[in-house]
Design an enzyme around this catalytic site. Structure first.
Site, short mmCIF file in Angstrom:
data_model
loop_
_atom_site.label_atom_id
_atom_site.label_comp_id
_atom_site.label_asym_id
_atom_site.label_seq_id
_atom_site.Cartn_x
_atom_site.Cartn_y
_atom_site.Cartn_z
N GLU A 66 -23.75 50.09 40.70
CA GLU A 66 -22.91 48.91 40.49
C GLU A 66 -23.67 47.72 39.91
OE1 GLU A 66 -20.77 47.34 43.86
OE2 GLU A 66 -19.71 45.96 42.56
N ASP A 85 -23.18 52.78 45.15
CA ASP A 85 -22.77 51.42 45.53
C ASP A 85 -23.72 50.99 46.64
OD1 ASP A 85 -21.62 49.06 46.22
OD2 ASP A 85 -19.56 49.80 46.04
N ILE A 87 -24.07 48.20 48.36
CA ILE A 87 -23.33 47.66 49.52
C ILE A 87 -21.86 47.73 49.12
CG2 ILE A 87 -22.83 45.73 51.05
CD1 ILE A 87 -25.49 44.48 50.42
N ASP A 88 -21.08 48.53 49.79
CA ASP A 88 -19.64 48.48 49.57
C ASP A 88 -19.07 47.61 50.69
OD1 ASP A 88 -17.23 49.25 48.16
OD2 ASP A 88 -16.71 50.26 50.02
N ASP A 213 -17.25 52.93 44.17
CA ASP A 213 -16.53 52.68 45.43
C ASP A 213 -16.04 53.99 46.05
OD1 ASP A 213 -16.46 49.79 45.09
OD2 ASP A 213 -14.88 50.09 43.61
C1 IPD Z 1 -15.22 46.19 47.18
C2 IPD Z 1 -14.77 46.82 48.49
C3 IPD Z 1 -13.41 46.33 48.90
C4 IPD Z 1 -12.38 46.54 47.83
C5 IPD Z 1 -12.85 45.94 46.51
C6 IPD Z 1 -14.22 46.52 46.13
P1 IPD Z 1 -17.82 45.67 46.76
O1 IPD Z 1 -16.50 46.64 46.79
O2 IPD Z 1 -14.71 48.23 48.37
O3 IPD Z 1 -12.92 46.98 50.05
O4 IPD Z 1 -11.17 45.98 48.22
O5 IPD Z 1 -11.91 46.26 45.52
O6 IPD Z 1 -14.63 46.00 44.89
O7 IPD Z 1 -17.60 44.68 45.67
O8 IPD Z 1 -17.97 45.06 48.08
O9 IPD Z 1 -18.89 46.66 46.42
CA CA Z 2 -17.79 48.61 46.11
CA CA Z 3 -21.02 46.83 45.94
#
Ligand code: IPD
Ligand code: CA
Ligand code: CA
Length: 260
Positions: A66, A85, A87-88, A213
């Protein structure tokens, strides 16, 4: 090779998780990719350690990660790609809200063969190998057996660009508020999907997610016996514009409820 892939993926997720656990609740240096879309210094640290550990063993594998970081550049073998990813759930992480995951998928010839999603705050490691099953901390997991939406706990998430799609998003959300037993929005799509796999949620939907994601957790859902599609019912792939995940029994009800 898949055995080595699993060792590397698991180690990378655990090492990145260690960094995030230590950094959690400390002040974060934040920069911005969009008005509401933050990246912390720990997104980069997490990604760098993951890429480093993968390339130590598989220097030619491609990386789809990402964050923009010099470490992600190398790798030229088109057959193999790691989708990361670091940190998700960055918004959660940046606010000290302990719901975020590290997500790593391994793709061979365009098919995800291995996925690992790690929750450093709960020390929960979700994994799946294509055709072999899904596990939480080495124990097999399976989706729930809830048969109807009115008994179902479902989850969703909202994209950063929600203002471009506010009406449809709210329409789907309000439909589910009336149809399902409960609706949750924890803030990490990878976690939401793993919770479907583990039977903690019975369904999940979200629009505009990216391959990092969903790639790892989508495999975890199907290997745990769950079902995936897009909102129009077509087959899901990590590049799809939206996702619906369920325990299978609920899938048609969920799709019907989300149709607008
Ligand atoms: C997000 C998370 C979140 C979702 C967003 C994503 P990030 O990823 O998965 O739950 O609602 O659409 O972009 O930006 O924290 O890696
Ligand atoms: Ca994410
Ligand atoms: Ca992320």
């Amino acid at each position: 090779m898949l055995e080595r892939v699993q060792q590397v993926g698991r180690l990378a997720a655990l090492e990145a998780g260690k960094i995030l656990h230590q950094a959690f609740s400390q002040p974060q240096k934040i920069s911005w990719k969009g008005i509401k879309d933050p990246v912390t210094e720990n997104d980069i640290k997490s990604q760098d350690i993951i890429v480093h550990l993968i390339h130590e063993v598989f220097p030619r594998h491609r990386i789809l990660a990402e964050e923009k970081s010099s470490s992600a550049a190398a790798g030229d073998d088109p057959a193999f790609c790691w989708i990361i990813d670091p940190i998700d759930g960055t918004v959660n992480f940046a606010h000290g809200f302990p719901m975020f995951m590290v997500s790593i998928a391994f793709e061979q010839e365009g098919e995800v063969r291995y996925g690992v999603v790690y929750d450093p705050m709960r020390d929960e490691l979700f994994e799946a190998i294509l055709g072999q099953g899904a596990w939480l901390n080495n124990q097999p997991i399976h989706v729930s057996v809830i048969p109807t939406l009115d008994q179902a706990l479902v989850a969703t998430g909202f994209p950063y660009d929600i203002s471009n799609r506010l009406e449809e998003t709210l329409q789907r959300f309000s439909r589910m508020l009336t149809l399902a037993q409960g609706v949750r929005r924890p803030g990490s799509a990878a976690q939401d999907l793993c919770y479907v796999a583990a039977g903690r949620f019975d369904g999940f939907w979200e629009e505009n997610l990216k391959p990092w994601d969903t790639a790892a957790a989508a495999l975890i859902v199907t290997e745990a016996g769950g079902q995936l599609s897009t909102l129009d019912g077509s087959p899901f792939k990590p590049t799809a514009p939206n996702i619906v995940a369920s325990n299978g029994r609920l899938h048609e009800q969920l799709l019907a409820g989300l149709r607008i």
